[in-house]
Design a protein around this motif. Sequence first.
Motif, PDB file in Angstrom:
ATOM      1  N   UNK B  29       7.381  55.335 -32.772  1.00 38.20           N
ATOM      2  CA  UNK B  29       6.292  55.455 -33.571  1.00 38.20           C
ATOM      3  C   UNK B  29       4.810  55.519 -32.954  1.00 38.20           C
ATOM      4  N   UNK B  30       4.865  55.701 -31.683  1.00 38.19           N
ATOM      5  CA  UNK B  30       3.494  55.422 -31.052  1.00 38.19           C
ATOM      6  C   UNK B  30       2.767  56.520 -31.249  1.00 38.19           C
ATOM      7  N   UNK B  31       1.206  56.564 -31.362  1.00 41.50           N
ATOM      8  CA  UNK B  31       0.508  57.585 -31.441  1.00 41.50           C
ATOM      9  C   UNK B  31      -0.225  57.492 -30.178  1.00 41.50           C
ATOM     10  N   UNK B  76     -15.770  58.177 -23.322  1.00 39.10           N
ATOM     11  CA  UNK B  76     -15.308  59.301 -24.226  1.00 39.10           C
ATOM     12  C   UNK B  76     -14.039  59.186 -24.624  1.00 39.10           C
ATOM     13  N   UNK B  77     -12.968  58.656 -23.845  1.00 36.27           N
ATOM     14  CA  UNK B  77     -11.537  58.605 -24.136  1.00 36.27           C
ATOM     15  C   UNK B  77     -11.550  57.353 -25.049  1.00 36.27           C
ATOM     16  N   UNK B  78     -12.230  56.342 -24.972  1.00 39.45           N
ATOM     17  CA  UNK B  78     -12.337  55.160 -25.697  1.00 39.45           C
ATOM     18  C   UNK B  78     -12.583  55.778 -27.042  1.00 39.45           C
ATOM     19  N   UNK B  79     -13.655  56.263 -27.149  1.00 40.33           N
ATOM     20  CA  UNK B  79     -14.152  57.010 -28.547  1.00 40.33           C
ATOM     21  C   UNK B  79     -12.915  57.641 -29.296  1.00 40.33           C
ATOM     22  N   UNK B  83     -11.279  56.615 -32.732  1.00 38.89           N
ATOM     23  CA  UNK B  83     -11.323  57.539 -33.759  1.00 38.89           C
ATOM     24  C   UNK B  83     -10.052  57.910 -34.426  1.00 38.89           C
ATOM     25  N   UNK B  84      -9.166  58.063 -33.487  1.00 36.37           N
ATOM     26  CA  UNK B  84      -7.665  58.799 -33.862  1.00 36.37           C
ATOM     27  C   UNK B  84      -6.800  57.387 -34.188  1.00 36.37           C
TER      28      UNK B  84
END
Lengths: 386, 386
Positions: B29-31, B76-79, B83-84
């Motif tokens: 179930x990982x995102x 940017x990856x952290x954001x 966000x997702x």
Amino acid sequence: MFDFEFQNPTRIVFGKNSVAKLDALVPADARVLVLFGGSSAERTGTLAEVRAALGKRERREFGGIEPNPTYETLMRAVELVRAEKLNFLLAVGGGSVIDGTKFVAAAAGFEGDPWRILETFGGAVTSALPFGTVLTLPATGSEMNHNAVVTRASTHTKAFFANPLVFPKFSVLDPTKTYTLPSNQLANGVVDAFVHVVEQYLTYPVEGLVQDRFAEGLLRTLIEVGPKAVLEPRVDYDTRANLMWSATMALNGVIAAGVPQDWATHLVGHELTALYGIDHARTLAIILPAMLGLRRDAKRAKLLQFAARVWDITDGGEDERIDQAIEKTRTFFESLGVKTHLSDYNIGADAIDGLVAKLEEQGLTKLGERQDVTPTIARRVYEASL
Amino acid sequence: MFDFEFQNPTRIVFGKNSVAKLDALVPADARVLVLFGGSSAERTGTLAEVRAALGKRERREFGGIEPNPTYETLMRAVELVRAEKLNFLLAVGGGSVIDGTKFVAAAAGFEGDPWRILETFGGAVTSALPFGTVLTLPATGSEMNHNAVVTRASTHTKAFFANPLVFPKFSVLDPTKTYTLPSNQLANGVVDAFVHVVEQYLTYPVEGLVQDRFAEGLLRTLIEVGPKAVLEPRVDYDTRANLMWSATMALNGVIAAGVPQDWATHLVGHELTALYGIDHARTLAIILPAMLGLRRDAKRAKLLQFAARVWDITDGGEDERIDQAIEKTRTFFESLGVKTHLSDYNIGADAIDGLVAKLEEQGLTKLGERQDVTPTIARRVYEASL
């Protein structure tokens, strides 16, 4: 190199006075069962240190775990855990106490007959109590692996199980804890660790270059520190530290990753413990030289590498080098006071039928890295060990 | 031997076709956020394999992580993670992508300015997203440790952090993934792993016998397989497998346990990357020979051991043997096509003031196992590297 998976989550806390760190390692609200073997744990003061470090935690104690721990004894510990709703185990001792604790950890919550844990080689284990160890005897590597051997006293059967759920959460390795060991136990530890390495190294080449170098490094270290630890009257911290760390690294999965494994010496030797009560390590010292000599063709390339890189033997024909390497190994064991013939234990040729029958009874009929150690070969090994 | 603690929980899945095992390794179930570097991950088909293995899991992708990953890019990856609401990271690449992923894992849930993670060397990290890796470039060992180096592009600062929370949950090591690497990247990997071992080995003796033997075994293995991997046109699986496993074992904590560590070559070399953009491994090849030559008195005993056990140099006076060992090391690097002088990169004596100033600015004024590598010594090292 073979494909492999490797994972070893055990936390090692290594050094002087590390028993005091138990307070930080054991959960504050744990209900602890301290498991130990004979009277030495009390006599040497280790148990007192453990009690002090555990402080006010709820604590029970279970002593009397034998060398080659028995199912019968361990099941009494399981009953105590269940009755007192204990939820953390702490093994204080050597390989037998730690192996026994692994079984108790797996059996405490096991549904059905816990002997099934051993019948399934650990496959039936679905949960285990968390546990830590305080190692007092460097030898088996049990402090940093997920294997255990348990003996059913009623049938003289040595049974093995393994499951990732029984990795110790932590192991406290304080080399000063070895200072009070008698020299025969230290010698057993050196031989045990040495043969553990050999079982994972002296097979056939698979281009496992790192694994080979590491195995050779452990063997050379044991050859260097073993006699100092066993024979010198003066106790030296670094000698004991190196012995302890070698024994741990010898069987924590690192040198096994990606290479074939043998273990025929262990299994053929186990019957000597089961039927005659010979110390585990001493059975290895009896069996190994004969085993290597008889299987020299299948193991030729690695025996020559062993001769060159571990014993610095590079002159002479192949069989001559192999003979020398085996003889050096035998002499190494004997120099530690560990005898290498069945006759040293007053076991004669008449015992062999019974030993072979015991192997067959357990289905141990295709041993070794090529599964070519049949009962016929095992018989020849016992004969060559007389 | 020094007291130590050791724990490394990363699961290694090693072998051919192991990328397909991601399906069993990543929670169903990982995102997932898949992080990677340049275009090679796509071009070689590795990303396609990863996507196939992840199946129907919710998945985002973040490419463009640079060699020497920058804080700016990683934020940017952290954001994107925030966000997702992604909850599992998968690094596909070499040390830069994995180091960067460690930072993203630690920063995603971090309260306050994430640069504090680096200012506190990881001490401020209190949680991290779980992550795994698919290693494509054997070199840094990042796939089995809890360290990372991140560069702040705006200030040309290389910063380090470590925290047990950023051990990868698993790392997939498929040696065939190295088949498409250009030879300069393979050469960098060999040098990087070699110098990692040296930083933990070439200090002063503390009777860490196992650690020394393991370190020497890794160095000998790298010397054996490095040229085959880099120079031979024919791709050989076992060569790549041994290179990959050596690089992992070189920096997973095993050889560091209980012994002093240096790391001055890394830190003095880092400024060459920060100011001149020289590949990390190439900075090590430039700095190491000069560093060893200048610190020969403090490192004498281990340099002689290195000469004897790694390079089989046993004849001649002490300094002669040390010179030979350093020269053999330099020649080894050069044989892989890795240059070992600043002049090879058109850097002259006029650069040295700036390099030393950069070290001082970061407080890197007492480096090495005895903290005796002052800016004065670092200056001499740069000078001797010209």
